[in-house]
Design a protein around this motif. Structure first.
Motif, short mmCIF file in Angstrom:
data_model
loop_
_atom_site.label_atom_id
_atom_site.label_comp_id
_atom_site.label_asym_id
_atom_site.label_seq_id
_atom_site.Cartn_x
_atom_site.Cartn_y
_atom_site.Cartn_z
N TYR A 195 0.83 -1.20 0.00
CA TYR A 195 0.00 0.00 0.00
C TYR A 195 0.87 1.26 0.00
O TYR A 195 2.04 1.24 0.44
CB TYR A 195 -0.91 0.02 1.23
N ILE A 196 0.29 2.33 -0.48
CA ILE A 196 0.98 3.64 -0.42
C ILE A 196 0.68 4.23 0.96
O ILE A 196 -0.32 4.93 1.16
CB ILE A 196 0.48 4.58 -1.54
N ASP A 197 1.52 3.86 1.91
CA ASP A 197 1.31 4.30 3.29
C ASP A 197 2.64 4.69 3.90
O ASP A 197 3.64 4.87 3.20
CB ASP A 197 0.63 3.20 4.11
N ASP A 198 2.67 4.83 5.19
CA ASP A 198 3.88 5.28 5.87
C ASP A 198 5.03 4.29 5.76
O ASP A 198 6.19 4.65 5.98
CB ASP A 198 3.58 5.55 7.35
N ASN A 199 4.72 3.04 5.45
CA ASN A 199 5.77 2.03 5.31
C ASN A 199 6.54 2.18 4.00
O ASN A 199 7.69 1.75 3.90
CB ASN A 199 5.18 0.62 5.39
N MET A 200 5.92 2.79 3.00
CA MET A 200 6.57 2.93 1.70
C MET A 200 7.55 4.10 1.73
O MET A 200 7.20 5.19 2.20
CB MET A 200 5.53 3.15 0.61
N PRO A 201 8.78 3.88 1.25
CA PRO A 201 9.76 4.98 1.21
C PRO A 201 9.20 6.18 0.46
O PRO A 201 8.61 6.04 -0.63
CB PRO A 201 10.95 4.35 0.47
N GLU A 202 9.42 7.39 1.01
CA GLU A 202 8.85 8.61 0.45
C GLU A 202 9.31 8.86 -0.97
O GLU A 202 8.55 9.38 -1.80
CB GLU A 202 9.23 9.81 1.33
N SER A 203 10.54 8.49 -1.30
CA SER A 203 11.09 8.81 -2.61
C SER A 203 10.37 8.09 -3.75
O SER A 203 10.44 8.52 -4.90
CB SER A 203 12.58 8.48 -2.65
#
Length: 262
Positions: A212-220
């Motif tokens: 998912y596109i959430d806080d676990n995914m690296p921002e970059s």
């Protein structure tokens, strides 16, 4: 399996039992000669109808041979009932032939009554060979004789004796699934599907998927992934999980920055 192959299989099964002697009691049922007696105790009753242990067993022996060769379901179809334990029943179930063929079930007639049975294993003109349970090696028809023996007769000397002919051609359609086999196959497929799902979950955990596109995914990587999801180019699996690894997101991001993704 062709009809000829089926006949070969059931006759070979019967011939493999030649020499078995009935037992004096319930001991050593699976030994060919140990505990021999005249009490009609056999492994054939033990496997076909245990409650009949101690009863004459010539027909039970024929049933056992069919079950061993083809399984219970096909044995019942070939014998047209189950279990075959009483010779006169065959008169009601089969067309009775006057002359034998290999693979026939013979029902011997004495005094106008069918009293003994066996399996025809060979035919040579007027002479036919059988394997019979509950008989003896003595000449002529011997019912309740104590063992499994191979015997030969001249058909012309056996007035009233008849031959029942199982339809072995049904074995040629054996690839068709019974309901039991269908249910077993379905259960196996479901079990394997669950195993595959478990394996995928383990792999995902070890590799480190980002679903998912959430806080676990690296921002970059988020801008590129959001772009692809928004355009409908990246939809994930049936549960909406993206299952993206770091390497996959890195490649997509590089391509996006290079203008390859529009």
């Amino acid at each position: 399996m062709t009809a000829d192959e089926a006949i070969l299989k059931v006759t070979a099964t019967a011939e493999g039992e030649v020499g078995y002697l009935e037992k004096a009691g319930s001991d050593n049922l699976y030994d060919k000669t140990a505990n021999a007696g005249r009490a009609n105790y056999t492994k054939y009753w033990a496997e076909i109808k245990p409650s009949y242990q101690g009863q004459p067993w010539c027909a039970c022996f024929v049933t056992w041979c069919f079950v061993k060769a083809f399984g219970r379901e096909y044995a019942e179809t070939l014998l047209r009932h189950y279990p075959y334990v009483y010779c006169p029943d065959m008169k009601k179930l089969f067309t009775l032939h006057a002359n034998p063929k290999r693979g026939d079930i013979v029902i011997f007639c004495r005094g106008g009554v069918f009293t003994h049975t066996g399996l025809v294993t060979a035919v040579n003109g007027d002479c036919f060979t059988t394997v019979e349970g509950n008989t003896s090696g003595a000449g002529g028809i011997v019912a309740n004789g104590g063992g499994v023996f191979k015997k030969s007769y001249y058909n012309s000397k056996l007035p009233g004796t008849k031959f029942c002919r199982p339809d072995y051609s049904i074995l040629e359609k054996k690839e068709e699934l019974s309901m039991t086999q269908y249910e077993q196959l379905n259960a196996l497929i479901r079990a394997q599907a669950q195993e595959l799902a478990d394996i995928r979950a383990i792999i995902a955990q070890r590799i480190g998927y980002y679903n998912y596109i959430d806080d676990n995914m690296p921002e970059s990587y988020k801008p590129t992934i959001k772009k692809l999801v928004g355009a409908g180019l990246l939809n994930g699996d049936e549960n909406g999980k993206l299952m993206l690894t770091v390497d996959m997101m890195r490649i997509l991001t590089v391509l996006d920055r290079a203008g390859a993704l529009g």
